[in-house]
Design an enzyme around this catalytic site. Structure first.
Site, mmCIF file in Angstrom:
data_model
loop_
_atom_site.group_PDB
_atom_site.id
_atom_site.type_symbol
_atom_site.label_atom_id
_atom_site.label_comp_id
_atom_site.label_asym_id
_atom_site.label_seq_id
_atom_site.Cartn_x
_atom_site.Cartn_y
_atom_site.Cartn_z
ATOM 1 N N LYS A 174 23.930 -7.039 25.775
ATOM 2 C CA LYS A 174 24.118 -8.497 25.749
ATOM 3 C C LYS A 174 23.426 -9.232 26.910
ATOM 4 O O LYS A 174 23.025 -10.380 26.764
ATOM 5 C CB LYS A 174 25.614 -8.848 25.757
ATOM 6 C CG LYS A 174 26.306 -8.638 24.417
ATOM 7 C CD LYS A 174 27.752 -9.141 24.480
ATOM 8 C CE LYS A 174 28.453 -8.962 23.159
ATOM 9 N NZ LYS A 174 29.815 -9.530 23.151
ATOM 10 N N LEU B 40 32.481 -3.623 13.387
ATOM 11 C CA LEU B 40 32.983 -4.232 12.146
ATOM 12 C C LEU B 40 32.030 -5.298 11.620
ATOM 13 O O LEU B 40 32.268 -5.874 10.560
ATOM 14 C CB LEU B 40 34.354 -4.878 12.418
ATOM 15 C CG LEU B 40 35.521 -3.905 12.567
ATOM 16 C CD1 LEU B 40 36.735 -4.619 13.130
ATOM 17 C CD2 LEU B 40 35.852 -3.253 11.234
ATOM 18 N N GLY C 296 41.754 -11.137 33.399
ATOM 19 C CA GLY C 296 40.546 -10.317 33.248
ATOM 20 C C GLY C 296 39.327 -11.171 33.542
ATOM 21 O O GLY C 296 39.350 -12.396 33.343
HETATM 22 P P1 NAP Z 1 34.657 -5.732 30.181
HETATM 23 O O1 NAP Z 1 33.422 -6.522 30.398
HETATM 24 O O2 NAP Z 1 34.672 -4.283 30.484
HETATM 25 O O3 NAP Z 1 35.839 -6.478 30.981
HETATM 26 C C1 NAP Z 1 37.146 -5.983 31.013
HETATM 27 C C2 NAP Z 1 37.934 -6.707 32.095
HETATM 28 O O4 NAP Z 1 39.279 -6.199 32.065
HETATM 29 C C3 NAP Z 1 37.418 -6.473 33.523
HETATM 30 O O5 NAP Z 1 37.604 -7.658 34.248
HETATM 31 C C4 NAP Z 1 38.348 -5.361 34.023
HETATM 32 O O6 NAP Z 1 38.489 -5.353 35.419
HETATM 33 C C5 NAP Z 1 39.644 -5.803 33.377
HETATM 34 N N1 NAP Z 1 40.620 -4.717 33.304
HETATM 35 C C6 NAP Z 1 40.514 -3.555 32.632
HETATM 36 N N2 NAP Z 1 41.622 -2.813 32.790
HETATM 37 C C7 NAP Z 1 42.460 -3.523 33.600
HETATM 38 C C8 NAP Z 1 43.751 -3.289 34.157
HETATM 39 N N3 NAP Z 1 44.435 -2.165 33.883
HETATM 40 N N4 NAP Z 1 44.285 -4.242 34.950
HETATM 41 C C9 NAP Z 1 43.613 -5.369 35.210
HETATM 42 N N5 NAP Z 1 42.378 -5.656 34.731
HETATM 43 C C10 NAP Z 1 41.822 -4.733 33.935
HETATM 44 O O7 NAP Z 1 35.111 -5.806 28.637
HETATM 45 P P2 NAP Z 1 34.917 -7.070 27.652
HETATM 46 O O8 NAP Z 1 33.658 -6.896 26.897
HETATM 47 O O9 NAP Z 1 35.167 -8.306 28.427
HETATM 48 O O10 NAP Z 1 36.100 -6.807 26.592
HETATM 49 C C11 NAP Z 1 37.450 -6.934 26.986
HETATM 50 C C12 NAP Z 1 38.377 -6.867 25.770
HETATM 51 O O11 NAP Z 1 38.092 -7.959 24.882
HETATM 52 C C13 NAP Z 1 38.242 -5.602 24.914
HETATM 53 O O12 NAP Z 1 39.520 -5.234 24.471
HETATM 54 C C14 NAP Z 1 37.364 -6.051 23.770
HETATM 55 O O13 NAP Z 1 37.574 -5.275 22.599
HETATM 56 C C15 NAP Z 1 37.874 -7.482 23.570
HETATM 57 N N6 NAP Z 1 36.887 -8.371 22.918
HETATM 58 C C16 NAP Z 1 37.242 -8.950 21.732
HETATM 59 C C17 NAP Z 1 36.370 -9.810 21.114
HETATM 60 C C18 NAP Z 1 36.765 -10.460 19.818
HETATM 61 O O14 NAP Z 1 35.899 -10.985 19.102
HETATM 62 N N7 NAP Z 1 38.036 -10.481 19.477
HETATM 63 C C19 NAP Z 1 35.113 -10.091 21.687
HETATM 64 C C20 NAP Z 1 34.788 -9.472 22.911
HETATM 65 C C21 NAP Z 1 35.694 -8.613 23.523
HETATM 66 P P3 NAP Z 1 37.536 -4.445 36.361
HETATM 67 O O15 NAP Z 1 36.170 -5.096 36.312
HETATM 68 O O16 NAP Z 1 38.208 -4.519 37.674
HETATM 69 O O17 NAP Z 1 37.505 -3.073 35.744
#
Ligand code: NAP
Length: 269
Positions: free
Chosen positions: A65, A15, A124
């Site tokens: 990143k 976006l 998380g």
């Molecule tokens: P990431 O690096 O893949 O981290 C995801 C985290 O969630 C990991 O710690 C993972 O654990 C955990 N997780 C996933 N499924 C789970 C479950 N069922 N139960 C417990 N823990 C679970 O992803 P990220 O980049 O941090 O992004 C995470 C979220 O934030 C996404 O939805 C993304 O769209 C959102 N986000 C939003 C913004 C914004 O500007 N609003 C910015 C960045 C990210 P494991 O390592 O054990 O798999």
């Protein structure tokens, strides 16, 4: 005219062009922002891309990143602390990395809820959790991070938080704000059911933040009282406007970007 972009792979769903171009339009500049697909094996040629595209600055998204840091001349202190850069400023041949997920999240949080010392629970422990943790640590808050496996904490470069398992959450003392940084809820799942966390950990005063912005109000956010929750949209917009400020020294038009974004998602959540 300045040319800006986001690099990532794949990049089709971003976006960022919508947000930045809405801001440029509101500011009345002829600047342009596009999305450039850079496969992982091409990242080493980033300086060629900057020259050929004439970039004055760019954003960095998944999966670059962390790796982008190898190709930069400088990285600011907070980006260094979390080991991730999402914004690069280009000054001649000098490339400097920043992380506006940290500042953008904190601006969004403080503008929505006001600044005061709080006990924060982050659910998380991935990339976004590191930015959210850094933001609250910089804010002077007390931070607990809950992961489903303790190994996740090995990826953190600082230890200024309490690390627990999600299964330990019911035994913790109460928190003032709970932040979901996992993708759980994007498909309308109930985080509390999925992670077996009792929603009794929430009182009518607890603040809730979900980094997810689609759906607009996840099932997780439905547990928090009116005026006590925030989705991921303000973070998304603030991180973009903080990048704009780094590149140009000017403030972005957040209200105009908000209007454009809301028109874009109208009816989709
Ligand atoms: P990431 O690096 O893949 O981290 C995801 C985290 O969630 C990991 O710690 C993972 O654990 C955990 N997780 C996933 N499924 C789970 C479950 N069922 N139960 C417990 N823990 C679970 O992803 P990220 O980049 O941090 O992004 C995470 C979220 O934030 C996404 O939805 C993304 O769209 C959102 N986000 C939003 C913004 C914004 O500007 N609003 C910015 C960045 C990210 P494991 O390592 O054990 O798999």
């Amino acid at each position: 005219m300045g040319r800006y972009a986001v690099i990532g792979y794949p990049i089709s769903h971003t976006l960022s062009p919508l947000i930045h171009n809405a801001n440029f339009e509101a500011k009345g500049t002829a600047d342009q922002y596009s999305a450039i697909a850079v496969p992982p094996d091409q990242l080493m040629h980033i300086r060629d891309t900057i020259r050929s595209e004439g970039l004055a600055g760019f954003n960095v998204t998944i999966p670059h990143k962390e790796k982008i840091m190898e190709y930069l001349d400088h990285v600011d202190a907070d980006a260094m602390k979390i080991g991730a850069v999402n914004t690069v400023s280009v000054d001649g041949d000098v490339l400097t990395g920043h992380n506006t997920d940290i500042t953008g999240y904190l601006d969004a949080f403080n503008q929505t809820f006001g600044r005061q010392h709080r006990r924060i629970l982050i659910i998380g422990a991935g990339g976004a959790a590191k930015a959210v943790h850094r933001a609250h640590a910089n804010n002077g808050d007390t931070v607990t991070i809950a992961a489903r496996r303790m190994e996740s904490f090995q990826q953190f470069r600082t230890v200024d938080f309490k690390a627990v398992l999600i299964s330990d959450i019911p035994d913790l003392d109460p928190h003032d704000a709970i932040i979901n940084t996992t993708p759980v809820g994007m498909k309308h799942e109930d985080l509390f059911e999925e992670m077996e966390i009792p929603h009794s950990i929430i009182t009518e005063d607890t603040l809730g933040v979900d980094l997810i912005y689609q759906p607009e109000r996840t099932k997780f956010l439905e547990y928090f009282a009116e005026g006590h929750y925030m989705n991921g949209m303000p973070m998304l917009i603030h991180q973009a406007m903080d990048a704009y400020t780094i590149w140009t020294g000017e403030q972005g038009d957040i209200a105009a970007v908000n209007r454009k974004y809301k028109a874009h998602i109208g009816g989709k959540s």
